[in-house]
Design a protein around this motif. Structure first.
Motif, short mmCIF file in Angstrom:
data_model
loop_
_atom_site.label_atom_id
_atom_site.label_comp_id
_atom_site.label_asym_id
_atom_site.label_seq_id
_atom_site.Cartn_x
_atom_site.Cartn_y
_atom_site.Cartn_z
N ILE A 407 3.27 2.12 -16.21
CA ILE A 407 1.68 3.03 -14.74
C ILE A 407 1.62 1.08 -14.88
O ILE A 407 0.89 0.69 -14.93
N ARG A 408 2.21 0.79 -13.40
CA ARG A 408 1.57 -0.38 -12.85
C ARG A 408 0.97 -0.27 -11.85
O ARG A 408 -0.36 -1.91 -11.46
N THR A 409 1.45 0.99 -10.87
CA THR A 409 1.04 0.56 -9.49
C THR A 409 -0.88 0.20 -10.09
O THR A 409 -1.72 -0.83 -9.19
N PRO A 410 -2.02 0.62 -10.99
CA PRO A 410 -3.27 0.64 -10.60
C PRO A 410 -3.40 -0.67 -11.12
O PRO A 410 -5.15 -0.99 -11.25
N LEU A 412 -1.22 -3.64 -10.43
CA LEU A 412 -0.97 -4.94 -9.32
C LEU A 412 -2.16 -5.49 -8.89
O LEU A 412 -1.50 -6.76 -8.92
N TRP A 416 -0.78 -9.32 -9.41
CA TRP A 416 -1.07 -10.38 -8.91
C TRP A 416 -2.17 -11.89 -8.80
O TRP A 416 -1.65 -13.00 -8.47
#
Length: 497
Positions: A407-410, A412, A416
């Motif tokens: 679950i990387r999207t939340p 990101l 960054w």
């Protein structure tokens, strides 16, 4: 490709084109990219020159959890620094206790340790590795003194520049990180030939395999504890240059050993002897105590009947407390060793979570028995255990979410920020960018873009200074720099020390 295979590839990183050229020359490279703690937590090893005749650009993969954890630490730092005045409960505890702000420093040191373990997994040339470590330490010291030594410390609010060398602050966040990084990394480097490539069977094999790292941490523990509880602290005096129109001298009566209060502790005494009281942080958080202000736990004017030490400066990132902070880096490097030697997710998580709960248990016992209360200003041993335990559990939770479940999207934006954490630390947490924008104003310094946005877009809309400040920090600081860091990541632009 199964999940374990994918994770193992995530631990193998390739150097960028510039580092790879240096790698051919030196036959080995340590890639510790400084940001605030500024290692990206990845490692790579070059093949000997005779096995690597040409430079091949290979795909780079990262350990996502490390970047996300580092980014989370930066986000917490921005939140508590910018909104702590409006919400004192998240600001640093005035003395004993632990708040959200008190997790920032140990989280930084924890992730430094993890990254060191990965970056120094293999070393072919010790001298070259030591040179890189010393150089990076000096860079961190330089930026720390520049940012927190006084030259641009009040940029955002007061637009003041320059520092009186008589009052320059020698210590600070980056200086402490530099010290811990240097000690932990040098121990890891000089013991490279004593490390096993594989672990022997046994529950404590991971500890015995790296006994010298733990010996270094234990030595720091002994130095701190012996000095804290046996050093005699005499009476001392200081000149208050910040409260009132004229400087005034005060005397603090001590003459005791083992005191853990603000006035007569060994941590402050050591710093007064080494640095001098004029080079301390002039706004210590103990001024938020009830003995010092009626506005407690917030900031306010000092009471007329307040003890003399309420007006004194104090160094929260001083020498003796930084020796204790080495333990935070030692615990972090242990988590990195687990990441290297244990290949399965469950095996890693068992080690990490159990270690975290053991540390929490020790801290709670020490604190609630009043043996050694949790105290960030003194960097007490219970504080080390409590914050390292929480760091280990948070790190494990992020690992499950990001690297196990994918679950990387939340997360990101955290990754960054973590990849460019030095940039965000300098520009956002230290207020350099906002100070630059505030430097362009019309007639009055308050008529600047930053002040206008905060007042008209957030505070006036919500008719609340507290809510407006919080929303300003979330959207105009954290979200803004998350987007900037994301754009820079897409452009492959990173600030490396």
């Amino acid at each position: 490709m199964d999940e374990a295979k994918r994770m193992e590839e995530g631990l193998k990183l390739q150097l960028d084109h510039e580092d790879a050229k240096d790698e051919l020359k030196e036959q080995e490279t340590i890639n510790i990219v400084d940001s605030n703690v500024d290692q990206h937590g990845t490692y790579t090893m070059a093949k000997p020159v005779d096995q690597q005749p040409e430079l091949v650009k290979q795909k780079t993969k990262r350990v996502a959890t490390l970047d996300a954890f580092r980014g989370l630490t930066i986000v917490i730092m921005i939140l508590v620094d910018k909104a702590g005045g409006a919400y004192p409960r998240i600001d640093h505890a005035p003395w004993d206790g632990c708040t959200l702000a008190d997790f920032v420093m140990p989280f930084f040191l924890f992730i430094v340790g993890v990254a060191i373990a990965l970056a120094l997994k293999r070393i072919h040339k010790i001298k070259y590795a030591v040179k890189k470590i010393i150089l990076r330490t000096l860079k961190l010291l330089f930026w720390g003194i520049l940012l927190q030594g006084g030259y641009s410390h009040a940029l955002e609010d007061k637009l003041s520049y320059g520092v009186d060398m008589k009052f320059i602050r020698w210590c600070g966040i980056l200086q402490r990180i530099a010290l811990v990084y240097c000690i932990v990394a040098l121990i890891e480097t000089f013991t490279t030939k004593l490390r096993p490539t594989t672990l022997r069977p046994g529950r404590i094999a991971i500890f015995t395999a790296y006994k010298w790292q733990w010996f270094g941490g234990f030595l720091a523990f002994l130095i701190y504890m012996i000095t804290t509880f046996t050093l005699y602290v005499p009476d001392w005096s200081f000149v208050d240059h910040t409260n009132g129109d004229e400087p005034k001298r005060y005397t603090v009566i001590c003459g005791m050993r083992g005191h853990r209060g603000p006035a007569c502790n060994a941590v402050g005494y050591v710093d007064r002897q080494v640095w001098g009281v004029n080079h301390f942080y002039i706004h210590p958080v103990w001024r938020h105590l009830k003995e010092c202000t009626f506005s407690s736990p917030g900031e306010g004017p000092i009471r007329e009947d307040a003890p003399s030490w309420c007006r004194a400066p104090f160094e929260p990132e001083g020498l003796l407390s930084s020796i204790s902070a080495i333990l935070s880096g030692t615990i972090g490097i242990h988590y990195g060793h687990v990441l290297i030697h244990f290949k399965g997710h469950w095996d890693r998580l068992k080690q990490w979570v159990s270690m975290g709960f053991v540390l929490l248990t020790i801290a709670i016992i020490l604190h609630f028995t009043n043996a050694v209360p949790i105290n960030k200003q003194l960097y007490s041993i219970s504080y080390v255990c409590f914050t390292a335990g929480i760091a280990g559990i948070v790190f494990s939770a992020l690992y499950i979410l990001i690297d196990v479940w994918g679950i990387r999207t939340p997360f990101l934006f955290l990754e960054w920020i973590g990849m460019n954490s030095m940039l965000v630390f300098v520009m956002a947490a230290e207020g350099i960018f906002a100070g630059f924008i505030n430097g362009w104003y019309y007639e009055n310094p308050n008529n600047s873009l930053v002040h206008w946005i905060k007042k008209h877009v957030f505070v006036n809309v919500w008719h609340s200074e507290r809510v407006g400040t919080l929303l300003y920090v979330i959207f105009a600081e954290i979200t803004f720099w998350g987007v900037v860091a994301g754009v820079l990541h897409k452009l492959k632009i990173y600030w490396k020390l």
